[in-house]
Write a protein that holds these residues in place. Structure first.
Motif, PDB file in Angstrom:
ATOM      1  N   PHE A  16       0.806  -1.226   0.000  1.00 47.38           N
ATOM      2  CA  PHE A  16       0.000   0.000   0.000  1.00 47.38           C
ATOM      3  C   PHE A  16       0.836   1.272   0.000  1.00 47.38           C
ATOM      4  O   PHE A  16       0.348   2.331  -0.366  1.00 47.38           O
ATOM      5  CB  PHE A  16      -0.974   0.004   1.178  1.00 47.38           C
ATOM      6  N   ALA A  17       2.095   1.199   0.426  1.00 48.80           N
ATOM      7  CA  ALA A  17       2.942   2.386   0.435  1.00 48.80           C
ATOM      8  C   ALA A  17       3.568   2.662  -0.923  1.00 48.80           C
ATOM      9  O   ALA A  17       4.157   3.730  -1.126  1.00 48.80           O
ATOM     10  CB  ALA A  17       4.049   2.226   1.468  1.00 48.80           C
ATOM     11  N   SER A  18       3.468   1.718  -1.845  1.00 45.46           N
ATOM     12  CA  SER A  18       4.226   1.767  -3.100  1.00 45.46           C
ATOM     13  C   SER A  18       3.522   2.587  -4.168  1.00 45.46           C
ATOM     14  O   SER A  18       2.372   2.312  -4.524  1.00 45.46           O
ATOM     15  CB  SER A  18       4.453   0.326  -3.585  1.00 45.46           C
ATOM     16  N   GLN A  35       4.019   5.883   3.387  1.00 43.29           N
ATOM     17  CA  GLN A  35       3.044   5.787   4.471  1.00 43.29           C
ATOM     18  C   GLN A  35       3.092   4.390   5.106  1.00 43.29           C
ATOM     19  O   GLN A  35       3.630   3.447   4.518  1.00 43.29           O
ATOM     20  CB  GLN A  35       1.634   6.044   3.925  1.00 43.29           C
ATOM     21  N   ASN A  36       2.487   4.300   6.281  1.00 45.01           N
ATOM     22  CA  ASN A  36       2.401   3.037   6.996  1.00 45.01           C
ATOM     23  C   ASN A  36       1.149   2.287   6.535  1.00 45.01           C
ATOM     24  O   ASN A  36       0.026   2.662   6.893  1.00 45.01           O
ATOM     25  CB  ASN A  36       2.350   3.312   8.497  1.00 45.01           C
ATOM     26  N   GLY A  37       1.335   1.252   5.744  1.00 48.36           N
ATOM     27  CA  GLY A  37       0.200   0.512   5.197  1.00 48.36           C
ATOM     28  C   GLY A  37      -0.091  -0.781   5.929  1.00 48.36           C
ATOM     29  O   GLY A  37      -0.810  -1.637   5.404  1.00 48.36           O
ATOM     30  N   LEU A  38       0.454  -0.912   7.141  1.00 48.09           N
ATOM     31  CA  LEU A  38       0.334  -2.187   7.858  1.00 48.09           C
ATOM     32  C   LEU A  38      -1.122  -2.588   8.109  1.00 48.09           C
ATOM     33  O   LEU A  38      -1.532  -3.714   7.780  1.00 48.09           O
ATOM     34  CB  LEU A  38       1.096  -2.100   9.179  1.00 48.09           C
ATOM     35  N   ALA A  39      -1.898  -1.669   8.674  1.00 52.82           N
ATOM     36  CA  ALA A  39      -3.295  -2.021   9.002  1.00 52.82           C
ATOM     37  C   ALA A  39      -4.086  -2.315   7.733  1.00 52.82           C
ATOM     38  O   ALA A  39      -4.876  -3.274   7.675  1.00 52.82           O
ATOM     39  CB  ALA A  39      -3.946  -0.881   9.794  1.00 52.82           C
ATOM     40  N   TYR A  88      -5.579   3.142  -2.052  1.00 52.35           N
ATOM     41  CA  TYR A  88      -4.561   3.786  -2.906  1.00 52.35           C
ATOM     42  C   TYR A  88      -4.956   5.208  -3.273  1.00 52.35           C
ATOM     43  O   TYR A  88      -4.120   6.114  -3.296  1.00 52.35           O
ATOM     44  CB  TYR A  88      -4.306   2.962  -4.177  1.00 52.35           C
ATOM     45  N   ARG A  89      -6.230   5.427  -3.572  1.00 50.04           N
ATOM     46  CA  ARG A  89      -6.669   6.798  -3.869  1.00 50.04           C
ATOM     47  C   ARG A  89      -6.440   7.694  -2.657  1.00 50.04           C
ATOM     48  O   ARG A  89      -6.004   8.835  -2.799  1.00 50.04           O
ATOM     49  CB  ARG A  89      -8.158   6.817  -4.257  1.00 50.04           C
ATOM     50  N   ALA A  90      -6.776   7.181  -1.463  1.00 45.03           N
ATOM     51  CA  ALA A  90      -6.564   7.966  -0.238  1.00 45.03           C
ATOM     52  C   ALA A  90      -5.098   8.365  -0.107  1.00 45.03           C
ATOM     53  O   ALA A  90      -4.780   9.505   0.251  1.00 45.03           O
ATOM     54  CB  ALA A  90      -7.012   7.150   0.981  1.00 45.03           C
ATOM     55  N   ASN A  91      -4.201   7.443  -0.414  1.00 44.16           N
ATOM     56  CA  ASN A  91      -2.759   7.689  -0.275  1.00 44.16           C
ATOM     57  C   ASN A  91      -2.248   8.631  -1.358  1.00 44.16           C
ATOM     58  O   ASN A  91      -1.578   9.619  -1.049  1.00 44.16           O
ATOM     59  CB  ASN A  91      -2.007   6.345  -0.343  1.00 44.16           C
ATOM     60  N   PHE A  92      -2.547   8.349  -2.607  1.00 42.14           N
ATOM     61  CA  PHE A  92      -1.849   9.022  -3.706  1.00 42.14           C
ATOM     62  C   PHE A  92      -2.700  10.038  -4.475  1.00 42.14           C
ATOM     63  O   PHE A  92      -2.214  10.640  -5.431  1.00 42.14           O
ATOM     64  CB  PHE A  92      -1.263   7.989  -4.664  1.00 42.14           C
ATOM     65  N   ALA A  93      -3.955  10.214  -4.057  1.00 41.83           N
ATOM     66  CA  ALA A  93      -4.760  11.228  -4.748  1.00 41.83           C
ATOM     67  C   ALA A  93      -5.437  12.176  -3.765  1.00 41.83           C
ATOM     68  O   ALA A  93      -5.724  13.313  -4.107  1.00 41.83           O
ATOM     69  CB  ALA A  93      -5.818  10.558  -5.633  1.00 41.83           C
TER      70      ALA A  93
END
Lengths: 206, 206
Positions: free
Chosen positions: B18-20, B95-99, B121-126
């Motif tokens: 998820f961090a990628s 980001q920490n994508g562990l959970a 992914y949208r939350a992280n990168f958009a």
């Protein structure tokens, strides 16, 4: 191939290292691809070693990280099959491409340069030959239709200086691997970005 | 999306973190692409951190090697534009994508998993959101049509174990980055190899 851009046209700089596997893929197709798109092309030989040393690598990352190396060799087999290119994994990797790179610097304005470059890559990645020895470079010059006298130019001070300057320029302009493509300041890394680089060049024609 | 292959068909395993950044590109298009080719798809969440630590990296290679990071962010902009994907460089990377990864492991057989993955992914990168907090994961579950009760599953021992096992499996099967695709033992690395992986899967249908 035109080594200099048409005054009103975009220029694609193709930055390559003779030891680099993925540079082989790009070297074999970049001239045809640029011509198809009407984009002027400039061959830019450089050395990866000094850039890699900045990362703390004293060897190819494919040797530093063997799991990446195993993948790369298989990926090269697949990519060569896809492009219809011959491929034979060289016994020595990475090879010493210093003399070949100096020669390519000396010959930067020569019309036979792309054919010479392709011949050196074939020697490395298809024919199992040592690209650091004179006989291989002589054969590459001959196959490109160039005079054997060019071989001596690879040890000229001018060629040595040109290669050092190009390698410094590569680092200054943000390169970190090969092949790389530059359209102005826009950087594209990897054989699989050649099409993107050409599309960018075509759009920048305006 | 079928999480398991048709008994006579090829299976594409999509391995993501998820961090990628490049996993974002692949996650947004892999389901449609696999469906178009008639290839069954399995989502395989894993963690890159343990693999990177084997390389001596305690951070993303894009932070360890800033020149690569600068290039990557520009390349992401270009690639997102090409795919028509929204993109905003996150303030925190990686980001920490562990959970999120544990939750995806818990939900591996759920039909809404791909939609949940895309929402994270949208939350992280958009959308510039923190994917490690519950409210983000709750919103992603909701947008995928999943029950909010799934959130608690991300801290189940079973989900934790499943993620550890998957990460071990990734290392064992030769992965070294994300996204990666596996068709049987054939490994493809990078969003830009998705088409090759699908072509390989289609050919292996025989």
């Amino acid at each position: 191939m035109s080594p200099t851009p048409a005054s009103d046209g975009p220029l694609l700089e193709f930055w390559f290292e003779f030891a680099s596997t993925y540079s082989y893929l790009a070297a074999m197709r970049v001239e045809d691809a640029a011509e198809r798109e009407g984009v002027a092309l400039r061959f830019r030989p450089f050395l990866l070693g000094p850039l890699f040393r900045e990362f703390g690598w004293n060897d190819s990352p494919f040797n530093v990280y063997p799991v990446k190396g195993r993948y790369m060799w298989r990926d090269m087999e697949r990519r060569c099959a896809r492009y219809g290119l011959p491929f034979a994994r060289p016994e020595i990797f990475p090879q010493n491409g210093l003399a070949a790179a100096r020669l390519a610097c000396a010959a930067e304005a020569e019309p036979w340069l792309p054919a010479f470059v392709r011949a050196v890559y074939r020697a490395n990645f298809a024919e199992g030959r040592d690209i650091s020895v004179e006989s291989t470079l002589e054969a590459a010059l001959a196959s490109a239709g160039a005079d054997a006298g060019w071989l001596a130019r690879s040890s000229d001070d001018a060629a040595k200086r040109r290669l050092r300057e190009s390698t410094d320029e590569a680092a200054r302009r943000g390169l970190f691997g090969a092949p790389s493509f530059l359209v102005g300041d826009e950087l594209f890394w990897g054989d699989d970005r050649l099409e993107d680089a050409l599309a960018f060049a075509t759009r920048s024609r305006g």
